[in-house]
Design a protein around this motif. Sequence first.
Motif, mmCIF file in Angstrom:
data_model
loop_
_atom_site.group_PDB
_atom_site.id
_atom_site.type_symbol
_atom_site.label_atom_id
_atom_site.label_comp_id
_atom_site.label_asym_id
_atom_site.label_seq_id
_atom_site.Cartn_x
_atom_site.Cartn_y
_atom_site.Cartn_z
ATOM 1 N N ILE A 159 1.299 -1.001 0.193
ATOM 2 C CA ILE A 159 0.119 -0.106 -0.308
ATOM 3 C C ILE A 159 0.572 1.172 0.175
ATOM 4 O O ILE A 159 -0.662 2.113 -0.485
ATOM 5 N N MET A 160 2.433 1.468 0.252
ATOM 6 C CA MET A 160 3.219 2.088 0.254
ATOM 7 C C MET A 160 3.696 2.424 -0.748
ATOM 8 O O MET A 160 4.392 3.252 -0.643
ATOM 9 N N HIS A 161 3.882 1.575 -1.355
ATOM 10 C CA HIS A 161 4.383 1.757 -2.979
ATOM 11 C C HIS A 161 4.292 2.844 -3.783
ATOM 12 O O HIS A 161 2.348 3.227 -4.114
ATOM 13 N N GLU A 162 5.225 3.906 -3.965
ATOM 14 C CA GLU A 162 4.558 4.995 -4.616
ATOM 15 C C GLU A 162 3.886 4.931 -6.135
ATOM 16 O O GLU A 162 3.270 6.048 -6.652
ATOM 17 N N ALA A 163 4.046 3.473 -7.064
ATOM 18 C CA ALA A 163 3.263 3.723 -8.328
ATOM 19 C C ALA A 163 2.589 2.096 -8.157
ATOM 20 O O ALA A 163 2.792 1.874 -9.201
ATOM 21 N N PRO A 164 1.185 2.474 -8.133
ATOM 22 C CA PRO A 164 0.296 1.777 -8.377
ATOM 23 C C PRO A 164 0.503 1.411 -10.358
ATOM 24 O O PRO A 164 -0.434 -0.242 -10.409
ATOM 25 N N ALA A 165 0.446 1.761 -11.256
ATOM 26 C CA ALA A 165 -0.408 1.510 -12.147
ATOM 27 C C ALA A 165 1.452 0.007 -12.461
ATOM 28 O O ALA A 165 0.545 -0.306 -13.466
ATOM 29 N N LYS A 166 2.662 0.243 -11.877
ATOM 30 C CA LYS A 166 2.903 -1.196 -11.913
ATOM 31 C C LYS A 166 2.483 -2.310 -11.632
ATOM 32 O O LYS A 166 2.862 -3.452 -11.923
ATOM 33 N N GLN A 167 1.938 -2.438 -9.987
ATOM 34 C CA GLN A 167 1.095 -3.651 -9.940
ATOM 35 C C GLN A 167 -0.263 -3.059 -8.966
ATOM 36 O O GLN A 167 0.499 -1.981 -8.394
ATOM 37 N N LYS A 168 -1.021 -3.483 -8.776
ATOM 38 C CA LYS A 168 -1.984 -2.856 -7.507
ATOM 39 C C LYS A 168 -1.543 -2.748 -6.058
ATOM 40 O O LYS A 168 -0.636 -4.131 -5.885
ATOM 41 N N ARG A 169 -2.065 -1.457 -5.562
ATOM 42 C CA ARG A 169 -1.805 -1.989 -4.221
ATOM 43 C C ARG A 169 -2.570 -2.531 -3.451
ATOM 44 O O ARG A 169 -3.722 -2.379 -2.968
ATOM 45 N N THR A 170 -2.069 -4.236 -2.763
ATOM 46 C CA THR A 170 -3.280 -4.644 -2.072
ATOM 47 C C THR A 170 -2.732 -5.356 -1.199
ATOM 48 O O THR A 170 -3.254 -6.268 -0.332
ATOM 49 N N ILE A 171 -1.405 -5.188 -0.643
ATOM 50 C CA ILE A 171 -0.870 -6.256 0.866
ATOM 51 C C ILE A 171 -0.664 -4.579 1.562
ATOM 52 O O ILE A 171 -0.093 -3.856 1.476
ATOM 53 N N ILE A 172 -0.949 -5.632 2.687
ATOM 54 C CA ILE A 172 -0.640 -4.227 4.536
ATOM 55 C C ILE A 172 0.260 -5.157 5.113
ATOM 56 O O ILE A 172 -0.366 -6.471 5.040
ATOM 57 N N VAL A 173 1.191 -5.336 5.216
ATOM 58 C CA VAL A 173 2.122 -5.913 6.365
ATOM 59 C C VAL A 173 2.136 -5.744 7.529
ATOM 60 O O VAL A 173 1.728 -4.313 8.105
ATOM 61 N N LYS A 174 2.047 -6.480 8.542
ATOM 62 C CA LYS A 174 2.316 -6.364 10.236
ATOM 63 C C LYS A 174 3.204 -4.865 10.880
ATOM 64 O O LYS A 174 2.223 -4.531 11.595
ATOM 65 N N THR A 175 3.992 -4.331 10.473
ATOM 66 C CA THR A 175 4.285 -3.631 11.015
ATOM 67 C C THR A 175 2.947 -2.040 10.766
ATOM 68 O O THR A 175 3.123 -1.234 11.658
ATOM 69 N N GLN A 176 2.961 -2.443 9.674
ATOM 70 C CA GLN A 176 2.157 -1.326 8.712
ATOM 71 C C GLN A 176 0.132 -1.963 9.370
ATOM 72 O O GLN A 176 0.024 -0.734 9.711
ATOM 73 N N VAL A 177 -0.026 -2.476 9.807
ATOM 74 C CA VAL A 177 -1.353 -2.802 10.897
ATOM 75 C C VAL A 177 -0.591 -2.306 11.972
ATOM 76 O O VAL A 177 -2.322 -1.563 12.339
ATOM 77 N N GLN A 178 0.551 -2.649 12.687
ATOM 78 C CA GLN A 178 0.481 -1.764 14.022
ATOM 79 C C GLN A 178 0.772 -0.502 13.557
ATOM 80 O O GLN A 178 0.121 0.257 15.055
ATOM 81 N N ALA A 179 1.020 0.036 12.472
ATOM 82 C CA ALA A 179 1.442 1.518 12.662
ATOM 83 C C ALA A 179 -0.224 2.459 12.506
ATOM 84 O O ALA A 179 -0.297 2.980 13.595
ATOM 85 N N ILE A 180 -1.176 1.630 11.654
ATOM 86 C CA ILE A 180 -2.413 2.390 11.412
ATOM 87 C C ILE A 180 -2.675 2.013 13.357
ATOM 88 O O ILE A 180 -3.423 3.003 13.480
ATOM 89 N N ALA A 181 -2.863 0.525 13.466
ATOM 90 C CA ALA A 181 -3.892 0.589 15.069
ATOM 91 C C ALA A 181 -3.773 1.470 15.634
ATOM 92 O O ALA A 181 -4.166 1.354 16.590
ATOM 93 N N ARG A 182 -2.170 1.868 15.636
ATOM 94 C CA ARG A 182 -1.612 3.045 17.168
ATOM 95 C C ARG A 182 -1.968 4.481 16.647
ATOM 96 O O ARG A 182 -1.619 5.063 17.576
ATOM 97 N N SER A 183 -2.304 4.728 14.962
ATOM 98 C CA SER A 183 -2.549 6.311 14.624
ATOM 99 C C SER A 183 -3.738 6.670 15.668
ATOM 100 O O SER A 183 -4.751 6.009 15.956
ATOM 101 N N TYR A 184 -3.239 8.086 15.491
ATOM 102 C CA TYR A 184 -4.618 8.718 16.445
ATOM 103 C C TYR A 184 -6.294 8.582 16.281
ATOM 104 O O TYR A 184 -6.634 9.303 16.627
ATOM 105 N N PHE A 185 -6.745 8.245 15.026
ATOM 106 C CA PHE A 185 -7.821 8.155 14.187
ATOM 107 C C PHE A 185 -7.802 6.597 14.552
ATOM 108 O O PHE A 185 -9.627 6.075 13.594
ATOM 109 N N VAL A 186 -7.693 5.327 15.321
ATOM 110 C CA VAL A 186 -7.975 4.497 15.388
ATOM 111 C C VAL A 186 -8.588 4.350 16.841
ATOM 112 O O VAL A 186 -7.443 4.603 17.430
ATOM 113 N N ARG A 187 -9.260 3.764 16.991
ATOM 114 C CA ARG A 187 -10.593 2.941 18.376
ATOM 115 C C ARG A 187 -10.023 2.016 18.224
ATOM 116 O O ARG A 187 -10.892 1.165 17.820
#
Length: 195
Positions: A167-195
Amino acid sequence: MASSDWDPSFKNPGLAKARLTLFWASNYKLNTAKTVLDYAEKLLGEHNIGFDVYPGRVRTDKHTIEVPDRPLLPEEYNDLRLKAGAIFDDQKTPDKRQRLPVIFCEFKDTGMGLTVLTRPPGTTTGSPWLPYCLVSGAIANDESVLIHEIGHAATNSPNHLPQLGNIMHEAPAKQKRTIIVKTQVQAIARSYFVR
């Protein structure tokens, strides 16, 4: 990072919801909001993070901000955010749970989405608020625009990853962004807008 940090099947262990407040600028003509919202909800759901959208997925007059009928310039972004805050201030709600402002609008940038990051101390660029997202209607068939911007907002970082499909690759035209990895899930879960 350990190899387990890159686990694409990791699920958030607790109940969590990404909380977004949606706004529409009057210059937003191509309505692709539902497409990017549905895709972000689907990907987050695969990792046990729900979705809470206020006021709803359909444009309302109350959540529409009048702007010039042209792409907004970078120096106008914070004024747009200020107007959004005047419409809905999540700190004035009874639960005081913060939400990620997502503003559907047309803006001057090379991307189809943009996260305005919190201004680092001692600098003059960025936002005086927590990160917020701008999403264009011209998404060029890239339904991952919003989930990508959620990743930037969760980390308050402009950085991209080189891994195609992430999801954090900057060129989705090369390959569709479909993958969220563990560290990204954890970062999103800790973000100010997730409860």
